[in-house]
Design a protein around this motif. Sequence first.
Motif, PDB file in Angstrom:
ATOM      1  N   LYS A   3       0.817  -1.211   0.000  1.00 32.81           N
ATOM      2  CA  LYS A   3       0.000   0.000   0.000  1.00 32.81           C
ATOM      3  C   LYS A   3       0.850   1.260   0.000  1.00 32.81           C
ATOM      4  CE  LYS A   3      -4.106  -1.861   2.103  1.00 32.81           C
ATOM      5  NZ  LYS A   3      -5.340  -1.355   1.629  1.00 32.81           N
ATOM      6  N   LYS A   4       1.957   1.233   0.717  1.00 31.91           N
ATOM      7  CA  LYS A   4       2.813   2.403   0.756  1.00 31.91           C
ATOM      8  C   LYS A   4       3.386   2.705  -0.626  1.00 31.91           C
ATOM      9  CE  LYS A   4       6.757   4.481   2.870  1.00 31.91           C
ATOM     10  NZ  LYS A   4       8.056   4.256   3.419  1.00 31.91           N
ATOM     11  N   SER A   5       3.794   1.657  -1.358  1.00 33.14           N
ATOM     12  CA  SER A   5       4.377   1.890  -2.665  1.00 33.14           C
ATOM     13  C   SER A   5       3.324   2.349  -3.688  1.00 33.14           C
ATOM     14  CB  SER A   5       5.115   0.650  -3.158  1.00 33.14           C
ATOM     15  OG  SER A   5       4.233  -0.430  -3.275  1.00 33.14           O
ATOM     16  N   VAL A   6       2.075   1.864  -3.544  1.00 36.80           N
ATOM     17  CA  VAL A   6       1.011   2.357  -4.424  1.00 36.80           C
ATOM     18  C   VAL A   6       0.769   3.832  -4.152  1.00 36.80           C
ATOM     19  CG1 VAL A   6      -1.448   2.187  -4.953  1.00 36.80           C
ATOM     20  CG2 VAL A   6      -0.090   0.115  -4.709  1.00 36.80           C
ATOM     21  N   LYS A   7       0.701   4.183  -2.872  1.00 40.56           N
ATOM     22  CA  LYS A   7       0.494   5.586  -2.502  1.00 40.56           C
ATOM     23  C   LYS A   7       1.673   6.430  -2.983  1.00 40.56           C
ATOM     24  CE  LYS A   7      -0.377   8.492   1.511  1.00 40.56           C
ATOM     25  NZ  LYS A   7      -0.500   8.532   2.971  1.00 40.56           N
ATOM     26  N   ASP A   8       2.884   5.901  -2.805  1.00 42.75           N
ATOM     27  CA  ASP A   8       4.085   6.595  -3.255  1.00 42.75           C
ATOM     28  C   ASP A   8       4.083   6.765  -4.774  1.00 42.75           C
ATOM     29  OD1 ASP A   8       6.680   7.768  -2.788  1.00 42.75           O
ATOM     30  OD2 ASP A   8       7.541   5.920  -3.641  1.00 42.75           O
ATOM     31  N   PHE A   9       3.701   5.682  -5.459  1.00 39.08           N
ATOM     32  CA  PHE A   9       3.628   5.745  -6.922  1.00 39.08           C
ATOM     33  C   PHE A   9       2.649   6.824  -7.372  1.00 39.08           C
ATOM     34  CE2 PHE A   9       1.254   4.431 -10.716  1.00 39.08           C
ATOM     35  CZ  PHE A   9       2.262   4.498 -11.653  1.00 39.08           C
ATOM     36  N   LEU A  10       1.460   6.816  -6.782  1.00 38.00           N
ATOM     37  CA  LEU A  10       0.447   7.801  -7.183  1.00 38.00           C
ATOM     38  C   LEU A  10       0.876   9.217  -6.844  1.00 38.00           C
ATOM     39  CD1 LEU A  10      -2.838   5.916  -6.261  1.00 38.00           C
ATOM     40  CD2 LEU A  10      -1.885   6.323  -8.531  1.00 38.00           C
ATOM     41  N   SER A  11       1.538   9.405  -5.703  1.00 36.32           N
ATOM     42  CA  SER A  11       1.955  10.766  -5.331  1.00 36.32           C
ATOM     43  C   SER A  11       3.058  11.286  -6.244  1.00 36.32           C
ATOM     44  CB  SER A  11       2.409  10.807  -3.876  1.00 36.32           C
ATOM     45  OG  SER A  11       3.602  10.073  -3.708  1.00 36.32           O
ATOM     46  N   LYS A  12       3.947  10.392  -6.666  1.00 36.01           N
ATOM     47  CA  LYS A  12       5.054  10.832  -7.520  1.00 36.01           C
ATOM     48  C   LYS A  12       4.674  10.918  -8.997  1.00 36.01           C
ATOM     49  CE  LYS A  12       8.874   9.211  -4.711  1.00 36.01           C
ATOM     50  NZ  LYS A  12      10.006   8.304  -4.607  1.00 36.01           N
ATOM     51  N   ASN A  13       3.686  10.145  -9.424  1.00 38.74           N
ATOM     52  CA  ASN A  13       3.416  10.009 -10.852  1.00 38.74           C
ATOM     53  C   ASN A  13       2.037  10.491 -11.276  1.00 38.74           C
ATOM     54  OD1 ASN A  13       5.907   8.660 -11.674  1.00 38.74           O
ATOM     55  ND2 ASN A  13       5.191   7.071 -10.294  1.00 38.74           N
ATOM     56  N   MET A  14       1.329  11.215 -10.437  1.00 39.88           N
ATOM     57  CA  MET A  14      -0.019  11.635 -10.789  1.00 39.88           C
ATOM     58  C   MET A  14      -0.014  12.518 -12.049  1.00 39.88           C
ATOM     59  SD  MET A  14      -2.749  10.712 -10.125  1.00 39.88           S
ATOM     60  CE  MET A  14      -4.028  10.541  -8.987  1.00 39.88           C
ATOM     61  N   ALA A  15       0.989  13.357 -12.183  1.00 38.46           N
ATOM     62  CA  ALA A  15       1.046  14.213 -13.371  1.00 38.46           C
ATOM     63  C   ALA A  15       1.250  13.383 -14.631  1.00 38.46           C
ATOM     64  CB  ALA A  15       2.172  15.240 -13.232  1.00 38.46           C
ATOM     65  N   SER A  16       2.061  12.323 -14.553  1.00 37.11           N
ATOM     66  CA  SER A  16       2.296  11.510 -15.737  1.00 37.11           C
ATOM     67  C   SER A  16       1.110  10.600 -16.042  1.00 37.11           C
ATOM     68  CB  SER A  16       3.570  10.677 -15.581  1.00 37.11           C
ATOM     69  OG  SER A  16       3.424   9.744 -14.538  1.00 37.11           O
ATOM     70  N   ASN A 165       0.421   3.738 -21.836  1.00 31.15           N
ATOM     71  CA  ASN A 165       1.192   4.745 -21.102  1.00 31.15           C
ATOM     72  C   ASN A 165       1.148   4.498 -19.599  1.00 31.15           C
ATOM     73  OD1 ASN A 165       2.016   6.091 -23.389  1.00 31.15           O
ATOM     74  ND2 ASN A 165       0.337   7.556 -23.326  1.00 31.15           N
ATOM     75  N   ILE A 166       0.008   4.069 -19.078  1.00 26.84           N
ATOM     76  CA  ILE A 166      -0.094   3.770 -17.651  1.00 26.84           C
ATOM     77  C   ILE A 166       0.775   2.556 -17.303  1.00 26.84           C
ATOM     78  CG2 ILE A 166      -1.658   2.937 -15.848  1.00 26.84           C
ATOM     79  CD1 ILE A 166      -3.810   4.754 -17.073  1.00 26.84           C
ATOM     80  N   VAL A 167       0.703   1.510 -18.137  1.00 27.82           N
ATOM     81  CA  VAL A 167       1.520   0.312 -17.896  1.00 27.82           C
ATOM     82  C   VAL A 167       3.003   0.670 -17.926  1.00 27.82           C
ATOM     83  CG1 VAL A 167       2.195  -1.920 -18.890  1.00 27.82           C
ATOM     84  CG2 VAL A 167      -0.226  -1.317 -18.692  1.00 27.82           C
ATOM     85  N   THR A 168       3.401   1.508 -18.862  1.00 30.14           N
ATOM     86  CA  THR A 168       4.805   1.926 -18.950  1.00 30.14           C
ATOM     87  C   THR A 168       5.225   2.683 -17.703  1.00 30.14           C
ATOM     88  OG1 THR A 168       4.670   2.047 -21.352  1.00 30.14           O
ATOM     89  CG2 THR A 168       6.464   3.259 -20.300  1.00 30.14           C
ATOM     90  N   ALA A 169       4.391   3.597 -17.225  1.00 30.32           N
ATOM     91  CA  ALA A 169       4.723   4.354 -16.016  1.00 30.32           C
ATOM     92  C   ALA A 169       4.862   3.432 -14.811  1.00 30.32           C
ATOM     93  CB  ALA A 169       3.663   5.416 -15.752  1.00 30.32           C
ATOM     94  N   VAL A 170       3.975   2.448 -14.695  1.00 35.78           N
ATOM     95  CA  VAL A 170       4.043   1.500 -13.581  1.00 35.78           C
ATOM     96  C   VAL A 170       5.314   0.659 -13.686  1.00 35.78           C
ATOM     97  CG1 VAL A 170       2.964  -0.537 -12.545  1.00 35.78           C
ATOM     98  CG2 VAL A 170       1.554   1.433 -13.186  1.00 35.78           C
ATOM     99  N   LYS A 171       5.632   0.173 -14.884  1.00 28.23           N
ATOM    100  CA  LYS A 171       6.830  -0.656 -15.061  1.00 28.23           C
ATOM    101  C   LYS A 171       8.097   0.128 -14.748  1.00 28.23           C
ATOM    102  CE  LYS A 171       5.269  -4.213 -18.187  1.00 28.23           C
ATOM    103  NZ  LYS A 171       5.549  -4.951 -19.404  1.00 28.23           N
ATOM    104  N   VAL A 172       8.155   1.377 -15.178  1.00 27.51           N
ATOM    105  CA  VAL A 172       9.321   2.210 -14.892  1.00 27.51           C
ATOM    106  C   VAL A 172       9.451   2.394 -13.381  1.00 27.51           C
ATOM    107  CG1 VAL A 172      10.269   4.546 -15.084  1.00 27.51           C
ATOM    108  CG2 VAL A 172       9.367   3.397 -17.103  1.00 27.51           C
ATOM    109  N   TYR A 173       8.325   2.610 -12.714  1.00 27.40           N
ATOM    110  CA  TYR A 173       8.350   2.779 -11.262  1.00 27.40           C
ATOM    111  C   TYR A 173       8.802   1.499 -10.573  1.00 27.40           C
ATOM    112  CZ  TYR A 173       6.795   3.533  -6.496  1.00 27.40           C
ATOM    113  OH  TYR A 173       6.753   3.640  -5.143  1.00 27.40           O
TER     114      TYR A 173
END
Length: 189
Positions: A3-16, A165-173
Amino acid sequence: MNKKSVKDFLSKNMASLAVPLIMIIIGMFFIMLPGNAIGLTVRIIGIVFVVIGLIMSGTLIAAYSSVTLAISIILIVLGIICIASAGTVAAFIIKLLGIIILVNSALRIHDAYEIKGISDKFMFYIINDIITLVLGIILIIMPISAAKVFVIIVGVLMVLLGVSNIVTAVKVYLDGKYIDDGSDVVWEE
């Protein structure tokens, strides 16, 4: 991902993620309501025409140039027509495009017959031009139906690109090979 990493992912990547999410929403709108998408597009173009016409008519150039004033009035009138009868305008434009395609393909078929016996690709040219001719006829006979099919295809492509694009952002993260520069996810060099 916990859950922390999902929250972290969303906080860092919301613009992308904003643009891909918008692409998916618009794509779904195009797929589910292609006729409304066509009408909305024509109305938006009408609004743009009206705004540009009003801006042009309010300029100092329009005060001194009758041509600029006439163009601004024409833009306003065309914009009002687009807003008032979007379906009719869309059908007219699509039929006009069909006529242009029809004339062009007829001329190309004539050109293909001119090279008959000279080029070994004669049949390829004829088949290509006949397919284009049929497309022109379809656009003339049933313009809105053909446009709806095109809008649905564009919608599917938009959804696929958004998901990609969403899958790419998740994979990069998940790879952890990104640099948070404050604007977007970029590859580390």
